[in-house]
Design a protein around this motif. Structure first.
Motif, PDB file in Angstrom:
ATOM      1  N   LEU A   1     -15.747  -7.635  -6.195  1.00 26.04           N
ATOM      2  CA  LEU A   1     -14.812  -7.187  -5.019  1.00 26.04           C
ATOM      3  C   LEU A   1     -15.657  -7.081  -3.884  1.00 26.04           C
ATOM      4  CD1 LEU A   1     -12.169  -5.091  -6.892  1.00 26.04           C
ATOM      5  CD2 LEU A   1     -12.101  -7.551  -6.307  1.00 26.04           C
ATOM      6  N   THR A   2     -15.184  -7.531  -2.723  1.00 27.79           N
ATOM      7  CA  THR A   2     -15.892  -7.065  -1.297  1.00 27.79           C
ATOM      8  C   THR A   2     -15.058  -5.709  -1.036  1.00 27.79           C
ATOM      9  OG1 THR A   2     -13.907  -8.206  -0.069  1.00 27.79           O
ATOM     10  CG2 THR A   2     -15.776  -9.548  -0.704  1.00 27.79           C
ATOM     11  N   GLN A   3     -15.904  -5.415   0.106  1.00 30.90           N
ATOM     12  CA  GLN A   3     -15.352  -3.819   0.662  1.00 30.90           C
ATOM     13  C   GLN A   3     -14.083  -3.855   1.188  1.00 30.90           C
ATOM     14  OE1 GLN A   3     -16.881  -0.852   0.037  1.00 30.90           O
ATOM     15  NE2 GLN A   3     -14.965   0.184   0.459  1.00 30.90           N
ATOM     16  N   ALA A   4     -13.769  -5.009   1.857  1.00 28.74           N
ATOM     17  CA  ALA A   4     -12.335  -5.279   2.307  1.00 28.74           C
ATOM     18  C   ALA A   4     -11.248  -5.422   1.165  1.00 28.74           C
ATOM     19  CB  ALA A   4     -12.263  -6.439   3.211  1.00 28.74           C
TER      20      ALA A   4
ATOM     21  N   LYS B   1      -4.283   1.032  -6.829  1.00 30.53           N
ATOM     22  CA  LYS B   1      -4.955   0.440  -7.958  1.00 30.53           C
ATOM     23  C   LYS B   1      -5.931  -0.520  -7.685  1.00 30.53           C
ATOM     24  CE  LYS B   1      -4.452  -2.185 -12.254  1.00 30.53           C
ATOM     25  NZ  LYS B   1      -3.507  -2.943 -13.060  1.00 30.53           N
ATOM     26  N   VAL B   2      -7.361  -0.521  -7.941  1.00 36.02           N
ATOM     27  CA  VAL B   2      -8.235  -1.422  -7.616  1.00 36.02           C
ATOM     28  C   VAL B   2      -8.514  -2.024  -8.808  1.00 36.02           C
ATOM     29  CG1 VAL B   2     -10.579  -1.564  -6.697  1.00 36.02           C
ATOM     30  CG2 VAL B   2      -8.984   0.071  -5.615  1.00 36.02           C
ATOM     31  N   GLY B   3      -8.501  -3.343  -8.944  1.00 35.28           N
ATOM     32  CA  GLY B   3      -9.000  -3.888 -10.107  1.00 35.28           C
ATOM     33  C   GLY B   3      -9.137  -5.436  -9.821  1.00 35.28           C
TER      34      GLY B   3
ATOM     35  N   ASP C   1     -10.682  -1.908  -0.376  1.00 34.23           N
ATOM     36  CA  ASP C   1      -9.821  -0.919   0.704  1.00 34.23           C
ATOM     37  C   ASP C   1      -8.425  -1.477   0.578  1.00 34.23           C
ATOM     38  OD1 ASP C   1     -12.149   0.376   1.404  1.00 34.23           O
ATOM     39  OD2 ASP C   1     -12.514  -0.951   3.465  1.00 34.23           O
ATOM     40  N   ASP C   2      -8.182  -2.754   0.805  1.00 34.81           N
ATOM     41  CA  ASP C   2      -6.719  -3.266   0.566  1.00 34.81           C
ATOM     42  C   ASP C   2      -6.072  -3.028  -0.662  1.00 34.81           C
ATOM     43  OD1 ASP C   2      -4.661  -4.712   1.451  1.00 34.81           O
ATOM     44  OD2 ASP C   2      -5.173  -6.373   0.168  1.00 34.81           O
ATOM     45  N   LYS C   3      -6.704  -3.101  -1.715  1.00 35.09           N
ATOM     46  CA  LYS C   3      -6.130  -2.807  -3.165  1.00 35.09           C
ATOM     47  C   LYS C   3      -6.042  -0.955  -3.087  1.00 35.09           C
ATOM     48  CE  LYS C   3      -7.882  -6.740  -5.538  1.00 35.09           C
ATOM     49  NZ  LYS C   3      -6.731  -6.997  -6.346  1.00 35.09           N
TER      50      LYS C   3
END
Length: 144
Positions: free
Chosen positions: A64-67, A77-79, A70-72
């Motif tokens: 995943l990119t940093q953007a 939830k980041v996944g 940040d969006d997730k």
């Protein structure tokens, strides 16, 4: 076909989970029950298509990119969005679950300025109408 937009919001969240997601619904949708069934059918089809997608099966390393992170993170939830089960969603069961969820008050549906309160409430959809689904979150804990 009628092209509408659906907002999905959660009470207590600062930002909506989805903002103005487009849907194409059949002209035969005339009640809230029909609307819920049509939207669930579209979502089940999307889920099953994503589960069968061969796009990232051969990818050695997912990232995943940093953007994207940040969006997730704004939704909590980041996944990678991976589906780890090979089971397909059952449309009939999904429709019944959504209907039961509405009857149990787990979500509300607002069409224009009015809340649709019963499954047999009429909906006269036109192109570019906006519906809002509000997911209600119940608080857990005890009072002292």
């Amino acid at each position: 076909m009628v092209n509408i937009f659906v907002n999905v919001k959660s009470i207590g969240k600062r930002r909506p989970t989805l903002a103005k997601a487009p849907y194409s619904l059949p002209d035969s949708v005339k009640t809230l029950q029909g609307l819920i069934e049509a939207i669930v059918a579209i979502e089940v089809e999307k889920y099953n298509a994503r589960a069968n997608a061969e796009d990232d099966k051969g990818q050695l390393l997912q990232f995943l990119t940093q953007a994207e992170i940040d969006d997730k993170a704004t939704t909590g939830k980041v996944g990678f969005g991976a589906i780890y089960s090979d089971k397909k969603a059952d449309l009939a069961k999904a429709v019944e679950t959504a209907r039961q969820g509405f009857e149990d008050g787990l979500f509300k549906v607002v069409y224009g300025e009015a809340e649709l309160q019963h499954l047999d409430d009429p909906v006269n959809l036109a192109n570019d109408d906006i519906l809002t689904f509000i997911r209600l979150t119940f608080l857990a804990g005890r009072l002292w």
